[in-house]
Design an enzyme around this catalytic site. Sequence first.
Site, PDB file in Angstrom:
ATOM      1  N   GLY A  19       0.844  -1.252  -0.478  1.00 57.64           N
ATOM      2  CA  GLY A  19      -0.024  -0.006  -0.240  1.00 57.64           C
ATOM      3  C   GLY A  19       0.749   1.217   0.137  1.00 57.64           C
ATOM      4  O   GLY A  19       2.408   1.086  -0.541  1.00 57.64           O
ATOM      5  N   ASN A  20       0.169   2.481  -0.175  1.00 54.14           N
ATOM      6  CA  ASN A  20       0.822   3.555   0.022  1.00 54.14           C
ATOM      7  C   ASN A  20       0.341   4.825   1.032  1.00 54.14           C
ATOM      8  O   ASN A  20      -0.909   4.393   1.254  1.00 54.14           O
ATOM      9  CB  ASN A  20       1.243   4.178  -1.095  1.00 54.14           C
ATOM     10  CG  ASN A  20      -0.161   4.679  -1.950  1.00 54.14           C
ATOM     11  OD1 ASN A  20      -0.989   6.031  -1.274  1.00 54.14           O
ATOM     12  ND2 ASN A  20      -0.600   4.126  -2.898  1.00 54.14           N
ATOM     13  N   ARG A  21       0.883   5.795   1.633  1.00 52.95           N
ATOM     14  CA  ARG A  21       0.334   6.605   2.653  1.00 52.95           C
ATOM     15  C   ARG A  21      -0.573   7.425   2.293  1.00 52.95           C
ATOM     16  O   ARG A  21      -1.212   8.578   2.847  1.00 52.95           O
ATOM     17  CB  ARG A  21       1.757   7.609   3.432  1.00 52.95           C
ATOM     18  CG  ARG A  21       2.014   6.076   4.240  1.00 52.95           C
ATOM     19  CD  ARG A  21       3.510   7.225   4.900  1.00 52.95           C
ATOM     20  NE  ARG A  21       4.312   6.951   5.570  1.00 52.95           N
ATOM     21  CZ  ARG A  21       4.587   6.740   6.655  1.00 52.95           C
ATOM     22  NH1 ARG A  21       4.804   8.374   7.079  1.00 52.95           N
ATOM     23  NH2 ARG A  21       5.857   6.611   7.546  1.00 52.95           N
ATOM     24  N   SER A  22      -1.063   7.617   0.715  1.00 52.20           N
ATOM     25  CA  SER A  22      -2.202   8.560   0.993  1.00 52.20           C
ATOM     26  C   SER A  22      -3.607   8.130   2.030  1.00 52.20           C
ATOM     27  O   SER A  22      -3.910   6.753   1.760  1.00 52.20           O
ATOM     28  CB  SER A  22      -2.830   8.293  -0.934  1.00 52.20           C
ATOM     29  OG  SER A  22      -3.776   8.839  -0.997  1.00 52.20           O
ATOM     30  N   ALA A  81      -3.119   7.656  -5.060  1.00 51.56           N
ATOM     31  CA  ALA A  81      -1.630   7.690  -5.587  1.00 51.56           C
ATOM     32  C   ALA A  81      -1.995   6.047  -6.023  1.00 51.56           C
ATOM     33  O   ALA A  81      -1.597   4.918  -5.062  1.00 51.56           O
ATOM     34  CB  ALA A  81      -0.852   7.152  -4.471  1.00 51.56           C
TER      35      ALA A  81
END
Lengths: 238, 238
Positions: A50-53, A117
């Site tokens: 995942g990513n921090r968006s 993102a």
Amino acid sequence: QIFNASQEVLAKVSANATRQQKLNNYWQGRKLLITAGPTHEAIDPVRFIGNRSSGKMGFAIAEAAAKAGAQVTLIAGPVSLKSSPDIERVDVRSAEQMFAAVKEHYQQQDCFIGAAAVADYRVKEAANEKIKKQDGVDELTLELVKNPDIIQWVAAQKDKPFVVGFAAETNNLIGYAKDKLARKNLDMICANLVGESLGFEAQDNQLTFITNNKVEENPLSDKQDQALALLAFIAGNN
Amino acid sequence: QIFNASQEVLAKVSANATRQQKLNNYWQGRKLLITAGPTHEAIDPVRFIGNRSSGKMGFAIAEAAAKAGAQVTLIAGPVSLKSSPDIERVDVRSAEQMFAAVKEHYQQQDCFIGAAAVADYRVKEAANEKIKKQDGVDELTLELVKNPDIIQWVAAQKDKPFVVGFAAETNNLIGYAKDKLARKNLDMICANLVGESLGFEAQDNQLTFITNNKVEENPLSDKQDQALALLAFIAGNN
């Protein structure tokens, strides 16, 4: 002093009303397709990349556009945010699901904003069952393959809307953003420095709006205010 | 009929009061250390490997224990959940940070519940700047190394508390759970089938409580109710 303070309040209320009216003039009845949030790329049924968006910036734009009278379709990655009932919302998880939803909805839009993102890579072969940790196996290799580039695909369509991208960078912000604008043939890009207290997972943000012939730096403010500035910039450049 | 209905309501109220009293009798003044939520293992400053744990089960146990009078320390991975002010909360992100927090707090606890879904592996070398997607590079390899096994470490300490683990599985639930109980020398394990509508990210759950000589299957219910049943089971087995 009280008179000055109330003068200031009145001036601010009046400026906000003027800004809202300008936004309404442009956005009323226009169609906006927007993606927001991260994507989750499955490793197995419980693990993912995942990513921090947080999705907050994209949701703020969607809400502001809907308030200004636009017909908004919001394609949202896995986030726990709510959206107004007058926004048509499509929930997705992975980049491939987001791409499919964009392909289904991009036509007859006036504007496409890729605020999500999207993961650049996904796991080559996601496991169907949870991968068990094995005793004695101290290292593991995860093979990744490139995901489709959603915004580049939209910008390459003959019947493309006005295409707005985001560049979230930890360094060389404007350089990377201008490169992305040109390489992907976008109409506009929002450069977005991400770090400890900025951008991802934060309440405040500072966007720089870039087109082929303009660079406009917006002052630091909350994401609702950045959203209004972004929509006003689009209105002023169309 | 109205009489029967109110009898039922009264019976339920009375049963709940009895259950709460039993919980209070055991947990009042006891010290509970609990981990909850996922961990995020950084790939670079914006990307990570995560898992679908919402933290709801662990937070429900922490709240129920605090309500029953326990002194609760909650070590929480990255989740957007709130906790009561009478719970001492330590927020962490990665497995290594969670391990450090557990090492700092495990002593003089009566009970340790490892409800967090700790990542088994982390990225060998996380990048300091956002990794750029490179044209022409369609595949990427991510090298992972094993994370410390937090609950196994706690269970191996001489001055260990009563140690409760979780086994979240997509298949062969009880088999894997019993194996984990024995291999890690836990006092108790909660087996937890995860799937589309169960466990991770869901409101409801169905835990099976397993010790060396007991297997007790709890009926499906919300996580608050599962938490009460779990705390009651611990009280009945200590």
